[in-house]
Scaffold this active site. Structure first.
Site, PDB file in Angstrom:
ATOM      1  N   TYR A 143       0.819  -1.215   0.000  1.00  0.00           N
ATOM      2  CA  TYR A 143       0.000   0.000   0.000  1.00  0.00           C
ATOM      3  C   TYR A 143       0.852   1.264   0.000  1.00  0.00           C
ATOM      4  O   TYR A 143       0.415   2.313  -0.442  1.00  0.00           O
ATOM      5  CB  TYR A 143      -0.902   0.031   1.242  1.00  0.00           C
ATOM      6  CG  TYR A 143      -2.193  -0.739   1.099  1.00  0.00           C
ATOM      7  CD1 TYR A 143      -2.187  -2.108   0.893  1.00  0.00           C
ATOM      8  CD2 TYR A 143      -3.410  -0.090   1.165  1.00  0.00           C
ATOM      9  CE1 TYR A 143      -3.368  -2.815   0.774  1.00  0.00           C
ATOM     10  CE2 TYR A 143      -4.604  -0.783   1.050  1.00  0.00           C
ATOM     11  CZ  TYR A 143      -4.573  -2.145   0.857  1.00  0.00           C
ATOM     12  OH  TYR A 143      -5.750  -2.830   0.728  1.00  0.00           O
ATOM     13  N   LYS A 192       3.528 -15.369   2.415  1.00  0.00           N
ATOM     14  CA  LYS A 192       3.749 -16.124   1.173  1.00  0.00           C
ATOM     15  C   LYS A 192       5.246 -16.362   1.079  1.00  0.00           C
ATOM     16  O   LYS A 192       5.924 -15.956   0.125  1.00  0.00           O
ATOM     17  CB  LYS A 192       3.182 -15.330  -0.016  1.00  0.00           C
ATOM     18  CG  LYS A 192       3.168 -16.080  -1.335  1.00  0.00           C
ATOM     19  CD  LYS A 192       2.152 -17.205  -1.407  1.00  0.00           C
ATOM     20  CE  LYS A 192       2.307 -17.970  -2.713  1.00  0.00           C
ATOM     21  NZ  LYS A 192       1.466 -19.189  -2.766  1.00  0.00           N
ATOM     22  N   ASP A 224      -2.545 -18.447   0.466  1.00  0.00           N
ATOM     23  CA  ASP A 224      -3.522 -19.184  -0.345  1.00  0.00           C
ATOM     24  C   ASP A 224      -4.176 -20.282   0.485  1.00  0.00           C
ATOM     25  O   ASP A 224      -5.383 -20.489   0.462  1.00  0.00           O
ATOM     26  CB  ASP A 224      -2.893 -19.717  -1.641  1.00  0.00           C
ATOM     27  CG  ASP A 224      -1.565 -20.435  -1.423  1.00  0.00           C
ATOM     28  OD1 ASP A 224      -1.019 -20.387  -0.296  1.00  0.00           O
ATOM     29  OD2 ASP A 224      -1.067 -21.046  -2.394  1.00  0.00           O
ATOM     30  N   ASP A 248      -6.226  -7.223   4.070  1.00  0.00           N
ATOM     31  CA  ASP A 248      -7.356  -6.613   3.365  1.00  0.00           C
ATOM     32  C   ASP A 248      -8.205  -7.705   2.736  1.00  0.00           C
ATOM     33  O   ASP A 248      -9.437  -7.720   2.865  1.00  0.00           O
ATOM     34  CB  ASP A 248      -6.826  -5.650   2.288  1.00  0.00           C
ATOM     35  CG  ASP A 248      -7.945  -4.995   1.497  1.00  0.00           C
ATOM     36  OD1 ASP A 248      -8.924  -4.547   2.131  1.00  0.00           O
ATOM     37  OD2 ASP A 248      -7.857  -4.943   0.253  1.00  0.00           O
ATOM     38  N   ASP A 252     -12.150  -9.456   4.203  1.00  0.00           N
ATOM     39  CA  ASP A 252     -13.403  -9.524   3.438  1.00  0.00           C
ATOM     40  C   ASP A 252     -13.893 -10.971   3.353  1.00  0.00           C
ATOM     41  O   ASP A 252     -15.094 -11.238   3.472  1.00  0.00           O
ATOM     42  CB  ASP A 252     -13.215  -8.971   2.014  1.00  0.00           C
ATOM     43  CG  ASP A 252     -13.452  -7.464   1.926  1.00  0.00           C
ATOM     44  OD1 ASP A 252     -13.226  -6.775   2.931  1.00  0.00           O
ATOM     45  OD2 ASP A 252     -13.870  -6.982   0.844  1.00  0.00           O
TER      46      ASP A 252
END
Ligand code: IPM
Ligand code: MG
Length: 370
Positions: A143, A192, A224, A248, A252
């Site tokens: 970001y 990751k 993942d 983020d 959700d």
């Protein structure tokens, strides 16, 4: 204890102003009943601020936030400003606010509300008593990394950079470990590390800190796999620690498990005033229709009451009243199900205010505050 607090309200765009107004009315009723003084001022951010001042985060807004005891935000963004480049968009205002207030912790609790079990897409045995906390790093990563557009012999290339330093990882991991210590002592750090160098530093740093928190059981998961596990068997998690970008996305996904993103609050902490905001976006297609679910925003307000002002009793009062409204069958459109009463957002809020009154007057009967 009577408190006097200054709260900056940043309604923003789309449904932001509607849900912020709802939460602010709950805060004002709290002030009235408990004789606190919540002084609120409303300032522009995001698209509304671009339209008014040309900037998504006017200096006046950021300055007022620095001086506040807490900041409360609705949502930013919308189609009107979609054509703007990254640095000029409404979202830049929110990111500038987070950075400007030094907010590196974003806490997103995802918890099943008993009366809303039925709206989860998960089978009841998978949903269980889902109660997790996502600790998202908020001031670094992709970001805020270096970005740009370059032209390579007539071919355009754009890039964003993911980067974390050891201290940045340590400060967010400290918060997550502490949170896990106070809960069920399980921490899952998401990265990751099989592909990204920044994730390898993340994993190494979080692992090294585990000696400081011997009581916490640390686990690592690739993002993942975490997305899959969260969907398949979410109750295996307690506190999830992640980078800005992964948090983020995972928050959700986690919100979907309890049936609506409109239900999830968040709190951000750092070096200046804390920020409270629902995790949903500005939902432009719902704006002005009196359908926006105010629950995520109201629960953000109760996080403010409990976590920042130390007003646990007041927060319980609002939350218990809310659960009774839902038990009474009242629902906004996004959380309605057969057999419930779907009402407008303003009618839902009205019923909540009545229930808060009732709870206050009959505290003993409801077992609240005793
Ligand atoms: C969130 C939102 C924001 C983010 C957007 C609006 C910039 O999606 O708070 O989750 O990506 O952080
Ligand atoms: Mg998001």
């Amino acid at each position: 204890m009577k408190l006097k607090k200054k709260i900056v309200l940043l309604p923003g765009d789309g449904i932001g102003p509607e849900v912020t107004r709802a939460a602010a009315s709950v805060l004002q009723e709290c002030a009235r009943e408990f004789q606190h003084q919540f002084e609120t001022i409303e300032l522009p951010i995001g698209g509304a601020a671009i339209d008014k001042t040309g900037s998504p985060l006017p200096n006046e807004t950021l300055d007022a936030c620095h001086k506040a005891d807490a900041v409360f935000l609705g949502a930013v963004g919308g189609p009107k400003w979609d054509a703007l480049t990254v640095g000029k968009r409404p979202e830049t205002g929110l990111l500038g606010l987070r950075k400007g207030l030094g907010l590196y912790v974003n806490l997103r609790p995802v918890k099943v509300l008993e009366p809303l079990r039925g709206i989860s897409p998960l089978r009841p045995e998978r949903l269980g008593d889902l109660d997790i906390e996502i600790v998202r790093e908020l001031a670094g990563g992709m970001y805020f990394g270096e970005r740009g557009n370059v032209n390579e012999n007539g071919v355009e290339r754009a890039f964003d950079t993911e980067s974390y330093s050891t201290p940045e990882i340590e400060r967010i991991a400290t918060f997550a470990y502490t949170r896990a210590e106070a809960r069920s002592r399980r921490l899952c750090s998401v990265d990751k590390a099989n592909v990204l160098t920044s994730s390898q530093l993340w994993r190494r740093t979080v692992t090294a800190m585990s000696t400081v928190y011997p009581g916490v059981k640390l686990e690592h998961m690739y993002v993942d796999n975490a997305a899959m596990q969260l969907t398949l068997r979410p109750t295996q998690f307690d506190v999830i620690l992640s980078s800005n970008m992964f948090g983020d996305i995972l928050s959700d996904a986690a919100a979907a498990l309890v049936g609506s993103i409109g239900l999830i609050p968040s709190a951000s902490f750092g070096t200046s005033a804390p920020l409270f905001e629902p995790i949903h976006g500005s939902a432009p297609t719902l704006a002005g229709k009196d359908v926006a679910n105010p629950i995520g925003s109201i629960l953000s307000a109760t996080m403010m009451l409990r976590d920042t002002f130390g007003l646990g009793l007041e927060a319980d009062w609002v939350e218990q009243s809310l659960v009774r409204v839902l038990n009474g069958g009242y629902r906004t459109t996004d959380i309605s199900e057969p057999g419930t009463k779907t009402v407008s957002a303003s009618a839902f809020l009205e019923v909540l205010h009545q229930e808060m009154q009732r709870t206050f007057e009959h505290a003993e009967k409801y077992g609240w505050g005793v």
